[in-house]
Write an enzyme that holds these catalytic residues in place. Structure first.
Site, PDB file in Angstrom:
ATOM      1  N   HIS A 156      -3.505-110.203  81.042  1.00 40.51           N
ATOM      2  CA  HIS A 156      -4.632-109.818  81.891  1.00 40.51           C
ATOM      3  C   HIS A 156      -5.903-110.609  81.584  1.00 40.51           C
ATOM      4  O   HIS A 156      -6.834-110.602  82.364  1.00 40.51           O
ATOM      5  CB  HIS A 156      -4.908-108.305  81.779  1.00 40.51           C
ATOM      6  CG  HIS A 156      -5.550-107.868  80.505  1.00 40.51           C
ATOM      7  ND1 HIS A 156      -4.849-107.300  79.464  1.00 40.51           N
ATOM      8  CD2 HIS A 156      -6.852-107.907  80.092  1.00 40.51           C
ATOM      9  CE1 HIS A 156      -5.671-106.997  78.485  1.00 40.51           C
ATOM     10  NE2 HIS A 156      -6.894-107.358  78.837  1.00 40.51           N
ATOM     11  N   ASP A 186       2.372-107.408  78.818  1.00 37.80           N
ATOM     12  CA  ASP A 186       1.034-107.944  79.059  1.00 37.80           C
ATOM     13  C   ASP A 186       0.741-109.139  78.151  1.00 37.80           C
ATOM     14  O   ASP A 186      -0.337-109.260  77.568  1.00 37.80           O
ATOM     15  CB  ASP A 186      -0.025-106.853  78.848  1.00 37.80           C
ATOM     16  CG  ASP A 186      -1.412-107.298  79.329  1.00 37.80           C
ATOM     17  OD1 ASP A 186      -1.480-108.197  80.198  1.00 37.80           O
ATOM     18  OD2 ASP A 186      -2.414-106.772  78.818  1.00 37.80           O
ATOM     19  N   SER A 265      -9.027-108.159  73.611  1.00 41.35           N
ATOM     20  CA  SER A 265      -7.685-108.301  74.169  1.00 41.35           C
ATOM     21  C   SER A 265      -7.088-109.668  73.839  1.00 41.35           C
ATOM     22  O   SER A 265      -7.725-110.706  74.021  1.00 41.35           O
ATOM     23  CB  SER A 265      -7.739-108.135  75.692  1.00 41.35           C
ATOM     24  OG  SER A 265      -8.120-106.833  76.037  1.00 41.35           O
TER      25      SER A 265
END
Length: 313
Positions: A156, A186, A265
């Site tokens: 993402h 992810d 992230s």
């Protein structure tokens, strides 16, 4: 004609007077042999006078000081006492109380720091009033897992980006491209076009012996600030998480409580020995704030390594 004497010696006062009178007209007569009994005392007197000379005194002091300073001087040689466990314990306690040592978290972060990268993706946003697309930038984190410039991050972070750039720990910035993805976890694998000469890859470690309560650190660029380090523990294993944006469900996640925020992230979750056990992927926050409330999730490194074609542990 008066002759200049070559040598002189001390004479009794009376003899000196007679000698001076006679020396005016004639050569001095050979001195009579000194009594044998007086010679030792005169030698001792001369030695005592010489010993009282200041230069000789200071020379003696210097020689004594040098002898005392030498470690192998016979009179300084003593049997060395053997170290006991109490001596070792006292030395360790002295070091611990007088020297500030780096924390385990600091050592872990320093170990993985050379493999940390800042990931930036240029995204096409909404159109302005003139119909032009406004470009935005998404910032995340990545970690080098192969020293040829192979980087792991979250999907993402780079999904939909028109261009991707990475900045290495030494400041080198390079364009990067996606070479593989693993949507169910992810994950995205990037390859940088340029790499530092001395690029170091992180060491990955199996999560098989990971347990709740183990200390970990999360390293990354929260809100673009970094590299930033936060410390915590593993809160749980084999957790599930459903993304509020896409409804994606992930399982087998590591739950941790080290602070993580948007920008973390794709960054590494690291044990105290500096080994990567997971890739930070999400935080749980039921509010629109998207800030950390104490629950973060990471994809186990076994899954992440397989996305990059690395064999499982």
């Amino acid at each position: 004609m008066r002759r200049t004497p070559l040598y002189s010696r001390s004479l009794p006062p009376a003899a000196e007077s007679r000698h001076d009178l006679a020396a005016a007209d004639a050569e001095p007569a050979p001195a009579a042999a000194e009594p044998v009994a007086k010679r030792p005392s005169q030698r001792l007197a001369r030695v005592a006078t010489a010993l009282r000379h200041p230069a000789l005194t200071w020379a003696a002091i210097a020689a004594l000081a040098l002898a005392l300073a030498l470690p192998n001087t016979p009179w300084r040689t003593t049997a060395q006492r053997k170290l006991t466990q109490d001596d070792i314990h006292a030395a360790v306690m002295h070091t611990l109380t007088h020297k500030v040592l780096p924390s385990q978290a600091a050592r872990a972060a320093a170990t993985v720091a050379p493999a940390l990268v800042r990931v930036e993706g240029v995204l096409a946003g909404k159109k302005d009033r003139r119909g032009h697309a406004e470009m935005g930038r998404g910032v995340g984190t990545g970690v080098v897992i192969i020293d040829n410039g192979t980087i792991l991050t979250n999907l993402h972070v780079v999904q939909g980006a028109e261009s991707i750039s990475v900045t290495f720990a030494d400041g080198l910035e390079s364009p990067a491209a996606i070479v593989n993805v693993q949507p169910e976890n992810d994950l995205a694998v990037l390859r940088a076009q340029k790499i530092p000469d001395d690029l170091q890859a992180a060491t990955m470690r199996s999560t098989a012996d990971l347990a709740p309560g183990d200390e970990v650190v999360a390293i990354g660029y929260p809100f673009g600030i970094g590299p930033s380090v936060s410390a915590g523990v593993v809160s749980g294993l084999k957790r599930g998480f459903k993304s509020p944006e896409g409804g994606q469900v992930m399982s087998n996640l590591i739950q941790f409580d080290a602070a993580a925020n948007p920008g973390n992230s794709g960054g590494p979750l690291v044990t105290m020995d500096g080994h990567v056990v997971g890739i930070v992927t999400a935080i749980l926050n039921p509010t629109p704030a998207r800030t950390f409330l104490g629950i973060g999730f990471a994809v186990p490194i076994e899954n992440a390594a397989s996305a990059a074609g690395q064999p499982p542990f």
